[in-house]
Design an enzyme around this catalytic site. Structure first.
Site, mmCIF file in Angstrom:
data_model
loop_
_atom_site.group_PDB
_atom_site.id
_atom_site.type_symbol
_atom_site.label_atom_id
_atom_site.label_comp_id
_atom_site.label_asym_id
_atom_site.label_seq_id
_atom_site.Cartn_x
_atom_site.Cartn_y
_atom_site.Cartn_z
ATOM 1 N N ASN A 3 -12.306 0.304 12.369
ATOM 2 C CA ASN A 3 -12.100 -0.457 11.132
ATOM 3 C C ASN A 3 -10.633 -0.377 10.726
ATOM 4 O O ASN A 3 -9.961 0.616 11.010
ATOM 5 C CB ASN A 3 -12.961 0.151 10.011
ATOM 6 C CG ASN A 3 -12.842 -0.603 8.708
ATOM 7 O OD1 ASN A 3 -12.823 -1.836 8.681
ATOM 8 N ND2 ASN A 3 -12.753 0.121 7.600
ATOM 9 N N HIS A 5 -8.270 -0.498 7.264
ATOM 10 C CA HIS A 5 -8.426 -0.348 5.814
ATOM 11 C C HIS A 5 -7.049 -0.364 5.164
ATOM 12 O O HIS A 5 -6.124 0.285 5.657
ATOM 13 C CB HIS A 5 -9.153 0.959 5.494
ATOM 14 C CG HIS A 5 -9.378 1.142 4.023
ATOM 15 N ND1 HIS A 5 -10.313 0.402 3.321
ATOM 16 C CD2 HIS A 5 -8.772 1.939 3.119
ATOM 17 C CE1 HIS A 5 -10.256 0.755 2.049
ATOM 18 N NE2 HIS A 5 -9.337 1.678 1.895
ATOM 19 N N ARG A 42 -31.181 -3.957 5.846
ATOM 20 C CA ARG A 42 -29.911 -3.793 6.563
ATOM 21 C C ARG A 42 -30.141 -3.578 8.052
ATOM 22 O O ARG A 42 -29.388 -4.057 8.892
ATOM 23 C CB ARG A 42 -29.114 -2.621 5.962
ATOM 24 C CG ARG A 42 -28.509 -2.977 4.608
ATOM 25 C CD ARG A 42 -27.409 -1.998 4.239
ATOM 26 N NE ARG A 42 -27.925 -0.645 4.081
ATOM 27 C CZ ARG A 42 -27.197 0.461 4.148
ATOM 28 N NH1 ARG A 42 -25.913 0.392 4.414
ATOM 29 N NH2 ARG A 42 -27.736 1.643 3.962
ATOM 30 N N MET A 78 -17.165 -7.001 5.074
ATOM 31 C CA MET A 78 -17.458 -6.385 3.784
ATOM 32 C C MET A 78 -18.934 -6.009 3.626
ATOM 33 O O MET A 78 -19.542 -6.253 2.588
ATOM 34 C CB MET A 78 -17.009 -7.321 2.651
ATOM 35 C CG MET A 78 -15.497 -7.518 2.627
ATOM 36 S SD MET A 78 -14.613 -5.934 2.631
ATOM 37 C CE MET A 78 -12.961 -6.426 2.215
ATOM 38 N N SER A 100 -4.573 1.960 7.495
ATOM 39 C CA SER A 100 -5.116 2.892 8.481
ATOM 40 C C SER A 100 -6.097 2.159 9.384
ATOM 41 O O SER A 100 -6.828 1.277 8.929
ATOM 42 C CB SER A 100 -5.896 4.023 7.786
ATOM 43 O OG SER A 100 -5.126 4.639 6.775
ATOM 44 N N GLY A 136 -9.823 -13.510 7.919
ATOM 45 C CA GLY A 136 -9.710 -13.215 9.348
ATOM 46 C C GLY A 136 -8.296 -13.111 9.886
ATOM 47 O O GLY A 136 -8.065 -13.331 11.077
ATOM 48 N N SER A 137 -7.337 -12.705 9.041
ATOM 49 C CA SER A 137 -5.976 -12.606 9.589
ATOM 50 C C SER A 137 -5.851 -11.431 10.562
ATOM 51 O O SER A 137 -5.106 -11.523 11.544
ATOM 52 C CB SER A 137 -4.939 -12.502 8.466
ATOM 53 O OG SER A 137 -4.956 -11.240 7.864
ATOM 54 N N ASN A 138 -6.568 -10.337 10.323
ATOM 55 C CA ASN A 138 -6.546 -9.241 11.303
ATOM 56 C C ASN A 138 -7.213 -9.661 12.608
ATOM 57 O O ASN A 138 -6.753 -9.308 13.691
ATOM 58 C CB ASN A 138 -7.213 -7.988 10.720
ATOM 59 C CG ASN A 138 -6.247 -7.185 9.871
ATOM 60 O OD1 ASN A 138 -5.313 -6.577 10.391
ATOM 61 N ND2 ASN A 138 -6.443 -7.225 8.562
ATOM 62 N N ASP A 180 -15.304 3.828 4.604
ATOM 63 C CA ASP A 180 -13.878 4.037 4.901
ATOM 64 C C ASP A 180 -13.572 5.482 5.303
ATOM 65 O O ASP A 180 -12.492 6.004 5.040
ATOM 66 C CB ASP A 180 -12.995 3.593 3.719
ATOM 67 C CG ASP A 180 -13.182 2.108 3.427
ATOM 68 O OD1 ASP A 180 -13.298 1.332 4.387
ATOM 69 O OD2 ASP A 180 -13.239 1.729 2.246
HETATM 70 C C1 GAR Z 1 -7.616 -6.566 5.077
HETATM 71 O O1 GAR Z 1 -6.577 -6.176 4.213
HETATM 72 C C2 GAR Z 1 -8.453 -5.366 5.476
HETATM 73 O O2 GAR Z 1 -7.711 -4.197 5.630
HETATM 74 C C3 GAR Z 1 -9.395 -5.255 4.305
HETATM 75 O O3 GAR Z 1 -9.739 -6.580 3.996
HETATM 76 C C4 GAR Z 1 -8.642 -7.438 4.337
HETATM 77 C C5 GAR Z 1 -9.187 -8.527 5.234
HETATM 78 O O4 GAR Z 1 -8.174 -9.465 5.514
HETATM 79 N N1 GAR Z 1 -10.525 -4.464 4.632
HETATM 80 C C6 GAR Z 1 -11.125 -3.613 3.786
HETATM 81 O O5 GAR Z 1 -10.800 -3.491 2.622
HETATM 82 C C7 GAR Z 1 -12.278 -2.802 4.374
HETATM 83 N N2 GAR Z 1 -12.539 -1.641 3.607
HETATM 84 P P1 GAR Z 1 -8.306 -10.413 6.766
HETATM 85 O O6 GAR Z 1 -9.681 -11.084 6.668
HETATM 86 O O7 GAR Z 1 -7.196 -11.418 6.594
HETATM 87 O O8 GAR Z 1 -8.171 -9.590 8.001
#
Ligand code: GAR
Length: 221
Positions: free
Chosen positions: A107, A109, A65, A90, A136, A11-13, A145
């Site tokens: 999203n 990526h 789903r 994910m 992106s 969850g850093s984003n 994606d």
């Molecule tokens: C991030 O690098 C994000 O871009 C990637 O997962 C990581 C999650 O990190 N997402 C994907 O690959 C989606 N296709 P986070 O939990 O620290 O945000």
């Protein structure tokens, strides 16, 4: 604009979006952080920030789903969610969900799309020998994606890089472009025509390419 941030792990984003949304004048409120895994570390970060959280365990909906998404959308309704931001979420979403949230679902990526869709993007970038890599933010469409690109940041691939060093360099840029792109969308500055997004924000164009400090253009003379 009330935003749900969907996570599966660290969850850093999401934390970067929370920090941005705490700034005065930011055009979005993080109304809900939802995880499909009860053990996602990001949930505690959101709770500490005083943001409502919910867990809808995808494991409980094996092969269903649409049922999983209906349970998520019940949480969205409870929190009056208007936009959805995937942040390391994910799970692949159904066409129905993607259509219902069309142009309100974004999203981040870790690659310069349309290169390196899917998993293990940093290892694949290293194996391909690319000299530029990056991240992106895009509007979500049904292909994994895939979708119109809102913002990208490029970073150099440096000699000696491994997956971890490259991932860290890219992640720093994710934390910069994701809050910016969400703000543009929430503020109504985004226009979509086919696959092409136009952003009516003065900073939008200049914010995209990010050479590291000390990087100079290569002289050809
Ligand atoms: C991030 O690098 C994000 O871009 C990637 O997962 C990581 C999650 O990190 N997402 C994907 O690959 C989606 N296709 P986070 O939990 O620290 O945000």
């Amino acid at each position: 604009m009330r935003v749900a941030v969907l996570i599966s792990g660290r969850g850093s984003n999401m934390a970067a979006l929370l920090r941005a949304a705490a700034q005065p004048g930011y055009p979005a409120t993080i109304a809900l952080v939802l995880s499909n895994r009860a053990d996602a570390a990001g949930l505690a970060v959101a709770q500490e920030a005083g943001v409502p959280t919910a867990v809808v365990e995808s494991r409980g909906f094996k092969g269903d789903r649409a049922g999983f998404e209906a349970a998520m959308e019940a949480e969205f309704a409870r929190h009056a969610v208007q936009l959805v931001a995937l942040a390391g979420f994910m799970r692949v979403l159904t066409e129905g969900f993607v259509d219902r949230w069309r142009d309100r679902l974004i999203n981040v990526h870790p690659s310069l799309l349309p290169l390196f869709k899917g998993l293990d993007t940093h290892a694949r970038a290293l194996a391909a020998g690319v000299k530029l890599h990056g991240c992106s933010v895009h509007l979500v469409r049904t292909g994994v994606d895939e979708g119109p690109i809102l913002a990208q940041a490029a970073v150099p691939v440096l000699p000696g890089d491994d997956e971890a060093s490259l991932a860290a360099r890219v992640l720093e840029q994710e934390h910069r472009i994701y809050p910016a792109a969400l703000a543009w969308l929430a503020a109504g500055l985004v226009q979509v025509q086919g696959d092409v997004v136009t952003v009516a924000a003065p900073a939008a164009a200049g914010a995209l390419v990010n050479p590291l400090p000390g990087f100079a253009p290569v002289s050809t003379s």
